[in-house]
Design an enzyme around this catalytic site. Structure first.
Site, PDB file in Angstrom:
ATOM      1  N   HIS A  25     -43.934  -4.080   5.643  1.00 55.05           N
ATOM      2  CA  HIS A  25     -43.767  -2.668   5.104  1.00 55.05           C
ATOM      3  C   HIS A  25     -44.314  -1.772   6.202  1.00 55.05           C
ATOM      4  O   HIS A  25     -45.058  -0.837   5.917  1.00 55.05           O
ATOM      5  CB  HIS A  25     -44.630  -2.511   3.840  1.00 55.05           C
ATOM      6  CG  HIS A  25     -44.104  -1.278   2.829  1.00 55.05           C
ATOM      7  ND1 HIS A  25     -44.172  -0.041   3.376  1.00 55.05           N
ATOM      8  CD2 HIS A  25     -43.585  -1.455   1.562  1.00 55.05           C
ATOM      9  CE1 HIS A  25     -44.090   0.726   2.365  1.00 55.05           C
ATOM     10  NE2 HIS A  25     -43.322  -0.054   1.255  1.00 55.05           N
ATOM     11  N   ARG A  28     -39.797  -3.087  -6.765  1.00 53.73           N
ATOM     12  CA  ARG A  28     -40.310  -2.841  -8.161  1.00 53.73           C
ATOM     13  C   ARG A  28     -39.526  -3.939  -9.045  1.00 53.73           C
ATOM     14  O   ARG A  28     -38.661  -4.549  -8.951  1.00 53.73           O
ATOM     15  CB  ARG A  28     -39.997  -1.506  -8.560  1.00 53.73           C
ATOM     16  CG  ARG A  28     -40.616  -0.518  -7.906  1.00 53.73           C
ATOM     17  CD  ARG A  28     -40.234   1.083  -8.359  1.00 53.73           C
ATOM     18  NE  ARG A  28     -40.986   1.907  -7.499  1.00 53.73           N
ATOM     19  CZ  ARG A  28     -40.570   2.400  -6.163  1.00 53.73           C
ATOM     20  NH1 ARG A  28     -39.695   1.919  -5.644  1.00 53.73           N
ATOM     21  NH2 ARG A  28     -41.445   3.370  -5.701  1.00 53.73           N
ATOM     22  N   ASP A  39     -35.174   6.556  -1.215  1.00 54.02           N
ATOM     23  CA  ASP A  39     -36.081   5.319  -1.842  1.00 54.02           C
ATOM     24  C   ASP A  39     -35.276   4.394  -2.402  1.00 54.02           C
ATOM     25  O   ASP A  39     -35.451   4.220  -3.543  1.00 54.02           O
ATOM     26  CB  ASP A  39     -37.241   5.833  -2.374  1.00 54.02           C
ATOM     27  CG  ASP A  39     -38.459   4.861  -2.526  1.00 54.02           C
ATOM     28  OD1 ASP A  39     -38.219   3.553  -2.201  1.00 54.02           O
ATOM     29  OD2 ASP A  39     -39.325   5.154  -3.335  1.00 54.02           O
ATOM     30  N   HIS A  47     -44.479  -4.126  -5.426  1.00 57.74           N
ATOM     31  CA  HIS A  47     -44.857  -4.897  -4.361  1.00 57.74           C
ATOM     32  C   HIS A  47     -46.007  -5.821  -4.709  1.00 57.74           C
ATOM     33  O   HIS A  47     -47.081  -6.227  -4.025  1.00 57.74           O
ATOM     34  CB  HIS A  47     -45.633  -3.899  -3.237  1.00 57.74           C
ATOM     35  CG  HIS A  47     -44.562  -2.840  -2.651  1.00 57.74           C
ATOM     36  ND1 HIS A  47     -43.161  -3.371  -2.673  1.00 57.74           N
ATOM     37  CD2 HIS A  47     -44.539  -1.764  -2.013  1.00 57.74           C
ATOM     38  CE1 HIS A  47     -42.443  -2.517  -1.932  1.00 57.74           C
ATOM     39  NE2 HIS A  47     -43.383  -1.331  -1.538  1.00 57.74           N
ATOM     40  N   GLU A  50     -37.153  -2.085   4.670  1.00 55.76           N
ATOM     41  CA  GLU A  50     -37.570  -3.180   4.357  1.00 55.76           C
ATOM     42  C   GLU A  50     -36.480  -4.176   4.046  1.00 55.76           C
ATOM     43  O   GLU A  50     -35.712  -3.986   2.982  1.00 55.76           O
ATOM     44  CB  GLU A  50     -38.382  -2.920   2.959  1.00 55.76           C
ATOM     45  CG  GLU A  50     -39.471  -1.910   3.062  1.00 55.76           C
ATOM     46  CD  GLU A  50     -39.865  -1.246   1.913  1.00 55.76           C
ATOM     47  OE1 GLU A  50     -40.287  -1.997   0.875  1.00 55.76           O
ATOM     48  OE2 GLU A  50     -39.722  -0.111   1.845  1.00 55.76           O
TER      49      GLU A  50
END
Length: 382
Positions: free
Chosen positions: A210, A111, A282, A136, A348
């Site tokens: 991803h 982000r 996350d 993304h 990631e």
């Protein structure tokens, strides 16, 4: 005890066991020339191809749309294959529904706050596609572009070269960015990704992959029993929009401590404010090794039931661990089973989220005359 993967595959071959689809049995294979087939067509008639590769006991299928890993099959401790990557069996779902399943991510992974940044005194407004944030690469990032693909065989390795040129101003980013990504399957069955990019104008770049992993097999249920270790003693807490605050917080004494291997489900339902905000994990882990010239080991994921394991090495300074918080039972995979919250996870490799707006974070600026290079290696065990 984790068995040597090559021993499992060789033993299956010696027993004359034939390899099949999910539930089939491994057999030793050398590298095979990648095979190209039609996967489907986009609404404008553009053809999307699927490339199949196999080497060292690993089977990989890649789409020209988004550079997507449509399937990645590896054996368990008994030599039985399963696809361990979540996805779809048709192009329509990838276009209409995909939460970045298996995709190449760019120009900027993760982000950027409010989709804004300033570079060399000039303000840029990016495509905003995640509330107020740019996620993304924006509404039509690299995951939604058709890549040019060339197969290769090099010694005992096989792979694909993927090419995409992002024009100046695409999704709001400055500069024409020429990108080359190399997917390699080695003779040992490792999957290596090498990213390269050049620009004709100063810009920001943060490329990643991803893949949604479930080492028990796609569609098999929760990953909360998977065991994870991350070589990061700090992480970047976020605000309500999942944008890093700028703090590098210690993981010690929190649910974010994966410095020692533990089950993902052990702490995921605790009431830590950061877990409440993100509905699970996350977050970006600050890797202890920092930014390195060569890939170094940073994480290990293991499914105790099947014995399958995944080790990740990278030269990147960060790792985003996403526990599949927003899978909601509305998506159906190739197995015919739906994906619910926590049925797959992402690891990631990256520079930190919102780095263009955080001077204290490692820089993601790329300038003319420079070449962006980064690599990630996935090593599978059983």
């Amino acid at each position: 005890m984790e068995l040597n993967r090559r021993t499992v595959i060789a033993g299956a071959a010696a027993a004359g066991m034939a390899a099949t689809t999910l539930g089939g049995t491994a057999h030793a294979t050398g590298g095979r020339k990648p095979v190209k087939k039609l996967f489907g067509k986009l609404a404008d008639g553009t053809k999307v191809y699927i490339w199949s590769l196999e080497n060292g006991g690993t089977r990989l299928k890649v789409l020209s749309y988004g550079g997507i890993v449509q399937s990645l099959e590896i054996p368990d401790r008994h030599g039985r294959y399963a696809n361990v990557s979540a996805g779809f069996d048709n192009i329509e779902d990838y276009v209409a529904k995909s939460p970045y399943f298996g995709a190449l991510i760019g120009r900027y992974g993760n982000r950027i706050g409010k989709g804004k940044f300033t570079l060399d005194g000039k303000n840029y407004q990016l495509s905003v596609n995640d509330g107020e944030q740019s996620l993304h690469g924006g509404a039509k990032g690299f995951d939604k572009r058709v890549w040019d693909i060339e197969p290769f065989t090099k010694g005992s390795d096989v792979g694909l070269y993927l090419y995409y040129t992002s024009v100046d101003g695409e999704m709001g980013y400055p500069g024409t960015l020429k990108t080359k990504v190399t997917y390699t399957l080695t003779r040992h069955g490792d999957w290596r990704i090498d990213y390269e990019a050049t620009t004709d104008k100063a810009t920001v770049v943060n490329l990643t992959s991803h893949v949604y992993w479930n080492l028990a097999g796609e569609g098999s249920g929760t990953i909360e029993d998977h065991e994870l270790q991350i070589a990061g003693s700090r992480y970047t807490p976020t605000d309500s929009g999942l944008i890093p605050t700028g703090e590098l917080a210690k993981v010690a004494g929190t649910p974010f401590d994966f410095t020692r291997t533990k089950a993902i489900g052990r702490d995921i339902r605790t009431s830590h404010p950061q877990l409440v905000t993100a509905k699970g994990f996350d977050h970006n882990w600050v890797l202890d090794k920092g930014l390195t010239a060569r890939p170094e080991h940073v994480a290990t994921l293991r499914d105790p039931a099947s014995g399958r394991s995944l080790k990740i090495a990278t030269n990147e300074p960060g790792l985003q661990f996403y526990s599949g918080n927003f899978l909601d039972g509305t998506l159906t995979g190739p197995s015919g089973r739906i994906y619910r919250q926590g049925d797959a996870l992402c690891l990631e490799t990256q520079h930190f989220p919102d780095s263009p707006n955080k001077p204290s974070f490692p820089s993601t600026v790329l300038r003319p005359g420079q070449t962006y290079r980064t690599s990630t290696i996935h090593t599978f065990g059983c």
